[in-house]
Design an enzyme around this catalytic site. Structure first.
Site, PDB file in Angstrom:
ATOM      1  N   LYS A  77      41.380  36.215  45.030  1.00 26.55           N
ATOM      2  CA  LYS A  77      41.214  36.871  43.731  1.00 26.55           C
ATOM      3  C   LYS A  77      40.218  36.092  42.869  1.00 26.55           C
ATOM      4  O   LYS A  77      39.828  34.973  43.227  1.00 26.55           O
ATOM      5  CB  LYS A  77      42.560  36.968  43.023  1.00 26.55           C
ATOM      6  CG  LYS A  77      43.712  37.488  43.872  1.00 26.55           C
ATOM      7  CD  LYS A  77      43.766  38.997  43.985  1.00 26.55           C
ATOM      8  CE  LYS A  77      45.026  39.410  44.743  1.00 26.55           C
ATOM      9  NZ  LYS A  77      45.101  40.814  45.063  1.00 26.55           N
TER      10      LYS A  77
HETATM   11  C1  LIG Z   1      46.560  41.169  45.654  1.00 29.86           C
HETATM   12  C2  LIG Z   1      47.233  42.421  45.249  1.00 29.86           C
HETATM   13  C3  LIG Z   1      48.620  42.497  45.081  1.00 29.86           C
HETATM   14  C4  LIG Z   1      49.578  41.416  45.477  1.00 29.86           C
HETATM   15  O1  LIG Z   1      49.324  40.173  45.050  1.00 29.86           O
HETATM   16  P1  LIG Z   1      49.891  38.926  45.898  1.00 29.86           P
HETATM   17  O2  LIG Z   1      49.740  37.822  44.917  1.00 29.86           O
HETATM   18  O3  LIG Z   1      49.057  38.775  47.108  1.00 29.86           O
HETATM   19  O4  LIG Z   1      51.330  39.187  46.201  1.00 29.86           O
HETATM   20  C5  LIG Z   1      49.162  43.680  44.605  1.00 29.86           C
HETATM   21  N1  LIG Z   1      48.390  44.749  44.337  1.00 29.86           N
HETATM   22  C6  LIG Z   1      47.068  44.732  44.519  1.00 29.86           C
HETATM   23  C7  LIG Z   1      46.291  45.953  44.208  1.00 29.86           C
HETATM   24  C8  LIG Z   1      46.446  43.579  45.006  1.00 29.86           C
HETATM   25  O5  LIG Z   1      45.126  43.575  45.240  1.00 29.86           O
END
Ligand SMILES: *Cc1c(COP(=O)(O)O)cnc(C)c1O
Length: 366
Positions: A183
């Site tokens: 991210k």
């Molecule tokens: C990354 C992501 C998540 C989940 O996040 P994590 O920290 O990996 O559990 C949920 N929804 C979307 C759209 C994402 O891109």
């Protein structure tokens, strides 16, 4: 041949110092760095409450429970998203009802959402896909007129803003940012629940912390809870990263700009427009699915990582089995997801790497 990775976290000397400081302190968890991280998150999102959690998924789960979503409830959400968006609804017992997307923004199509509303519909979980805030105006009107709760999966959109200036993640009853290493901002693993709603905040704070009551002490468990907390080690990294959020977003926008310069109008693809998004991944949409698959093979052979963001959630085996989802159900989602290709993209990506990726793309499709 040097590999070009799909993504890479940007960790600075300041980040390392912030983490070391925690390791040298007695507070590895539930300490001052956790509070600090929550305060900076709340400030950036312009909300009253931020509760740090162990992942974006944990945050979405906690929000679904906070709203009382349960068996028999239907929640509208896009299939063109990361699988956690729908799984967390099911963990609460609710049914994800999959909405098709707008082919230009790749976000939930409000007209299709309206058409799927039934007596069982309780809420909408909107997603800011690839960091682009969803059509808040249309979705909020729909929620008001049908008395639905809205939550925002802004796991890909830290720092983005809706057209009226509100931060992604700050709408409705609550939202979530996520901090996995791919991210924009990372804590290793982690997430944060954002909300303006005192009752939601108090429930989430409790449920992610073993169901403890406010000021009820270590054994003051008042409800069924989890341990979905973030540690101070992760929080310190997150605070240090969020302190340079503007720089991170600016650099990512610049990398996206380099791709656009080299690729726009030069091949059988369309590019994602900036539209003020917080750049999460760099996705191009090929004109044709077979070409996408051949190109994928070609890039991988040349040491260039790429990926097919997203596989439609409704066609995954557990969703077909649970809800009878089938091919043809969401024509735009299914078509687009066969043609998307995520190219290497990260905050500190060197211009030379962008150039190499583009050279391969242009040569292959010429
Ligand atoms: C990354 C992501 C998540 C989940 O996040 P994590 O920290 O990996 O559990 C949920 N929804 C979307 C759209 C994402 O891109």
């Amino acid at each position: 041949m040097r590999e070009i990775p799909l993504s890479r976290p940007w960790v600075t000397e300041d980040d390392k110092r912030a983490v070391m400081e925690v390791l040298e302190s007695p507070h590895l968890a539930l300490g001052p760095k956790l509070r600090e991280f929550e305060e900076i998150s709340a400030r950036l999102a312009g909300v009253r409450h931020a509760i740090a959690v162990s992942s974006g998924t944990a945050g979405l789960s906690a929000l679904a429970l906070a709203l009382g979503w349960k068996a028999g409830d239907e929640i509208l959400t896009p299939s063109f998203s990361f699988v956690a968006s729908a799984n967390t609804l099911m963990h609460a017992g609710a049914r994800p009802v999959f909405v098709d997307i707008d082919p230009d923004t790749l976000n939930m199509d409000p007209r299709h959402a309206a058409a799927l509303i039934t007596k069982q519909t309780r809420g909408i979980q909107a997603v800011d896909v690839f960091g682009l805030p969803f059509d808040a105006e249309a979705i909020e009107i729909l929620c008001r007129s049908k008395k639905l709760d809205l939550i925002e999966d802004s796991c890909e959109a830290v720092g983005a803003r809706h057209a009226d200036g509100r931060a992604a993640g700050s709408l409705g009853r609550g939202g979530v940012w996520a901090f996995y290493p791919n991210k924009q901002v990372t804590t290793g693993e982690g997430g944060v629940v954002l909300t303006q709603d005192d009752a939601v905040a108090s429930f989430v704070r409790s449920v992610v912390n073993q169901g403890r009551g406010e000021n009820a002490g270590w054994f003051g468990h008042v409800r069924l809870g989890w341990n979905y907390r973030m540690s101070d080690i992760n929080a310190a990294l997150g605070t240090s990263q969020l302190a340079r959020l503007d720089e991170i977003l600016r650099r990512r926008r610049a990398v996206a700009g380099l791709y656009e310069q080299r690729l726009k109008g030069r091949g059988p693809w369309t590019l994602m427009e900036d539209l003020g998004r917080s750049w999460f991944v760099y996705v191009i949409i090929l004109q044709e699915a077979g070409l996408r698959d051949r190109l994928t093979e070609h890039l991988k052979e040349r040491g260039i990582a790429c990926s097919h963001y997203f596989a439609p959630i409704h066609l995954m085996p557990h969703m077909r089995q649970a809800w009878g989802c089938r091919e043809g159900q969401l024509p735009v989602t299914e078509d687009v997801s066969r043609r998307t290709l995520a190219l290497p993209f990260h905050t500190m990506m060197p211009e030379g790497d962008v150039e190499r990726v583009c050279r391969e793309l242009l040569a292959f499709t010429r």
